[in-house]
Design an enzyme around this catalytic site. Structure first.
Site, short mmCIF file in Angstrom:
data_model
loop_
_atom_site.label_atom_id
_atom_site.label_comp_id
_atom_site.label_asym_id
_atom_site.label_seq_id
_atom_site.Cartn_x
_atom_site.Cartn_y
_atom_site.Cartn_z
N LEU A 139 0.86 -1.18 0.00
CA LEU A 139 0.00 0.00 0.00
C LEU A 139 0.90 1.23 0.00
CD1 LEU A 139 -2.66 -0.95 2.73
CD2 LEU A 139 -2.92 -1.11 0.26
N ASP A 140 0.48 2.29 -0.68
CA ASP A 140 1.24 3.53 -0.66
C ASP A 140 1.37 4.03 0.78
OD1 ASP A 140 1.25 3.39 -3.41
OD2 ASP A 140 -0.47 4.73 -3.65
N LYS A 141 2.39 4.83 1.03
CA LYS A 141 2.65 5.34 2.38
C LYS A 141 1.38 5.92 3.03
CE LYS A 141 4.96 9.12 4.77
NZ LYS A 141 5.68 10.39 4.60
N ARG A 238 -5.54 5.69 -7.72
CA ARG A 238 -5.29 7.14 -7.75
C ARG A 238 -5.17 7.65 -9.18
NH1 ARG A 238 -0.19 7.58 -3.90
NH2 ARG A 238 -0.51 9.82 -4.21
#
Length: 326
Positions: A139-141, A238
């Protein structure tokens, strides 16, 4: 790269395998290891046929002894750190956890410590022997939510195969700009942005990327969407939401300028301006257990910042109507 030593493992080649390639037979005798790992061990001489080095394509006769000096490389040199983890499910093969927004998954140049990997190595030092410390997807930060981590090689091999075969159900909640009237599918290939190396972009020559989305809740100028990943490209949801001209609220890379509904309350303006990350949460992970075959379904509750954003968006129409009547 350092190593952890394992006792050599042995198996007898079945008679009915006579004439088949050594690498294919080895993969059947030791299914807990990936084919690429076994191939590397054949080439390095760590997989022997009757005590002798053999080539992957060499035929077996049947009845030989295969010796696997299974030297598990320490794949991850990161330092274990005592960082709290929110474990939602665990057994000997898996962790499923709820990653908070702001936590980087892998150590890197800018984040050598304080990452999810550092925390996992403290919880289970054996993860050091697995590729990427058992992490099979990321998962992205600043995306919160549910992630699965393999604790054993059989689980790692199985999960990687399931992800590649699109057999892992990954469901997200995203709050996006604009009042959508229906759900749909974003089927648009993604690759690195041609000029900005930090960003991804929809590109004709990119890798296949498919996101299904449906309306969860509609507000005056925003929508809560349930998004399901069919593929798992970097920044996929996104990028696809930006491509559809409905970027995710708070997204620093793909969000664009702040858009406010007409007559928005001070609270809503403040909440939208101050939402310091993409409003994206991985809420459900569903898959067949890679070892037992049992169904696993784990849900991560929405974090406080997204619950608060949704509350203010729900209250916005009532407040707007009250102002209109004044």
């Amino acid at each position: 790269m350092s190593h952890t030593s394992d006792a050599p493992r042995q198996a007898i080649v079945p008679d009915e395998a006579a004439g088949r390639r050594f690498d294919a037979v080895l993969a059947e005798l030791f299914p807990e290891y990936s084919r690429s790992r076994l191939a590397a061990w054949i080439k390095s001489g760590d997989a022997l046929l009757d005590g002798q080095a053999a080539r992957p394509r060499d035929p077996v006769k049947g009845g030989e002894t295969v010796t696997l000096a299974a030297v598990a490389e320490v794949q991850t040199e990161a330092v274990a750190e005592d960082i709290p983890l929110d474990i939602l499910y665990e057994d000997e093969h898996l962790f499923v956890l709820d990653k908070p927004a702001g936590r980087v998954v892998h150590p890197g140049a800018g984040n050598p410590a304080g990452t999810l990997v550092n925390a996992l190595l403290h919880r289970d030092p054996g993860l050091a022997a697995l590729p990427r410390a058992g992490i099979v997807h990321r998962l992205d930060k600043d995306t919160s939510g549910v992630m699965v981590v393999a604790r054993t090689l059989p689980a790692h091999t199985g999960l990687v195969a399931k992800l590649a075969a699109r057999e892992v159900h990954r469901q997200y909640l995203a709050v996006v700009v604009g009042a959508l009237v229906s759900g749909g599918t974003a089927d648009a290939p993604i690759d690195r942005h041609p000029r900005d190396r930090l960003r991804m972009a929809v590109r004709e020559d990119g890798r296949e990327a498919v996101t299904h989305y449906r309306l969860r809740e509609r507000f005056r100028a925003h929508t809560a969407l349930e998004c399901r990943l069919e593929t798992g490209r970097t920044h996929q949801i996104r990028v696809h939401m930006q491509h559809l001209r409905h970027p995710i609220v708070g997204d620093p890379l793909y969000g664009g300028p702040l858009k406010l509904p007409r007559g928005a309350s001070d609270e809503l303006v403040g909440r939208l301006r101050g939402f310091g990350r993409q409003a994206l949460h991985a809420e459900v992970l569903e898959f067949e257990h890679p070892v037992s075959g049992e169904p696993v379904r784990v849900a991560a509750p929405l974090p406080a910042d997204m619950l608060d954003l949704l509350r203010v968006l729900r209250e916005d129409p009532r407040r707007w109507e009250e102002n209109q009547r004044r």
